[in-house]
Design a protein around this motif. Structure first.
Motif, PDB file in Angstrom:
ATOM      1  N   LYS A  28       0.763  -1.175  -0.049  1.00 12.10           N
ATOM      2  CA  LYS A  28       0.188   0.014  -0.154  1.00 12.10           C
ATOM      3  C   LYS A  28       0.827   1.124   0.059  1.00 12.10           C
ATOM      4  O   LYS A  28       1.855   1.340   0.501  1.00 12.10           O
ATOM      5  CB  LYS A  28      -0.988   0.025   1.295  1.00 12.10           C
ATOM      6  N   GLU A  30       0.107   5.339   0.106  1.00 11.43           N
ATOM      7  CA  GLU A  30      -0.994   6.246   0.158  1.00 11.43           C
ATOM      8  C   GLU A  30      -0.514   7.807   0.271  1.00 11.43           C
ATOM      9  O   GLU A  30       0.584   8.135   0.909  1.00 11.43           O
ATOM     10  CB  GLU A  30      -1.777   6.213   1.453  1.00 11.43           C
ATOM     11  N   HIS A 216     -11.466   1.869   4.369  1.00 14.43           N
ATOM     12  CA  HIS A 216     -11.088   1.897   2.936  1.00 14.43           C
ATOM     13  C   HIS A 216     -12.224   1.551   2.197  1.00 14.43           C
ATOM     14  O   HIS A 216     -12.724   0.626   2.268  1.00 14.43           O
ATOM     15  CB  HIS A 216     -10.095   0.804   2.733  1.00 14.43           C
ATOM     16  N   LYS A 260      -4.688   6.428  -2.869  1.00 21.44           N
ATOM     17  CA  LYS A 260      -3.715   5.234  -3.066  1.00 21.44           C
ATOM     18  C   LYS A 260      -2.979   5.520  -4.537  1.00 21.44           C
ATOM     19  O   LYS A 260      -3.625   5.704  -5.388  1.00 21.44           O
ATOM     20  CB  LYS A 260      -4.144   3.913  -3.007  1.00 21.44           C
TER      21      LYS A 260
END
Length: 261
Positions: A28, A30, A216, A260
């Motif tokens: 991930k 972000e 999310h 993201k």
């Protein structure tokens, strides 16, 4: 009867296929922005109120998390600016003081993955810098302000719990205990008068706590509520033995919007 049972099973299967369960995200990255309220307070050795500052912070945030072969590595960096209002029991009030903050933390841990949750105990190392820029300003009682810089080095220990994604949506809860390693407070008293020298005090006792809940919506957008708290003990006297930094606490609560990439 068999036809009824077959129909029920078919309906259940169709519903399960509609709510698709996906695997955990193993990588991930972000970026986003955040808004938070901030309250800072100082107390003397008798725990009597000395001064407080309260206001807001607006900032940018970058984060990454990688899960690979039973390990976790993460990085969180924040850069913010805002304004706070000063109130004291002896030097009046002062509104609209610029406040700046930079913080970066690296994490490492070991995830435990189940069918519904992934739980990750972790540790790390963090650095926090603050600048409270009241230099060249005067309070309501005519007292001169001065810039104050704070530097913290700390080690976070905590746990991150995330649910398995359903249709790409999932939640995360994160809690961190912040072990204070060392700190340094610099007061630019030379801004008040050329007769004064800047004062630097060392800090070696304190602790903190961070809590956050992130949702999310999918694999592109998330929203997060957070709360950070610090409690730092009295500093050691400066080199001249004239000044020390009183015990102080800082609390910040806000919301982050993340994308993201």
């Amino acid at each position: 009867m068999k036809k009824i049972i077959a129909t029920i099973i078919a309906i259940i299967i169709s519903q399960l296929s509609f709510f698709s369960v996906y695997s955990f995200e193993n990588s991930k990255s972000e970026y986003g922005f955040y808004f938070g309220t901030k309250i800072y307070e100082e107390r003397d050795t008798q725990e009597q109120f000395v001064m407080s500052q309260d206001g807001y912070m607006i900032g940018l945030v970058l984060s990454s998390a990688d899960y690979n072969q039973g390990s976790y590595f993460g990085l969180l960096t924040r850069l913010a600016a805002g304004e706070v209002d000063y109130t004291s029991n002896g030097t009046g009030t002062l509104a609209g003081i610029p406040d700046y903050q930079f913080e970066t933390t690296g994490y490492f841990g070991f995830p435990f993955e189940g069918s519904n949750y992934r739980t990750t105990p972790f540790g790390g190392l963090g650095f926090r810098y603050l600048l409270n820029a009241s230099g060249l300003k005067q309070s309501s009682t005519g007292h001169s302000g001065y810039d104050r810089e704070s530097r913290y080095l700390y080690a976070p220990f905590g746990i991150n719990i995330e649910s398995s994604p359903v249709n790409d949506s999932y939640w995360e809860f994160r809690g961190e205990y912040l072990h204070f390693i060392s700190g340094q407070q610099t007061s630019h008293l030379s801004q008040v008068s050329s007769n004064f020298s800047d004062s630097t005090k060392e800090q070696d006792e304190g602790s903190g706590l961070k809590l956050s809940y992130k949702y999310h919506f999918d694999r592109s957008v998330a929203i997060e509520g957070y709360s950070d708290y610090w409690d730092i003990a009295d500093s050691k006297p400066d080199a001249a033995g004239l000044f020390y930094e009183p015990r102080n606490s800082t609390s910040e609560t806000g919301i982050r919007i993340l994308w993201k990439y």
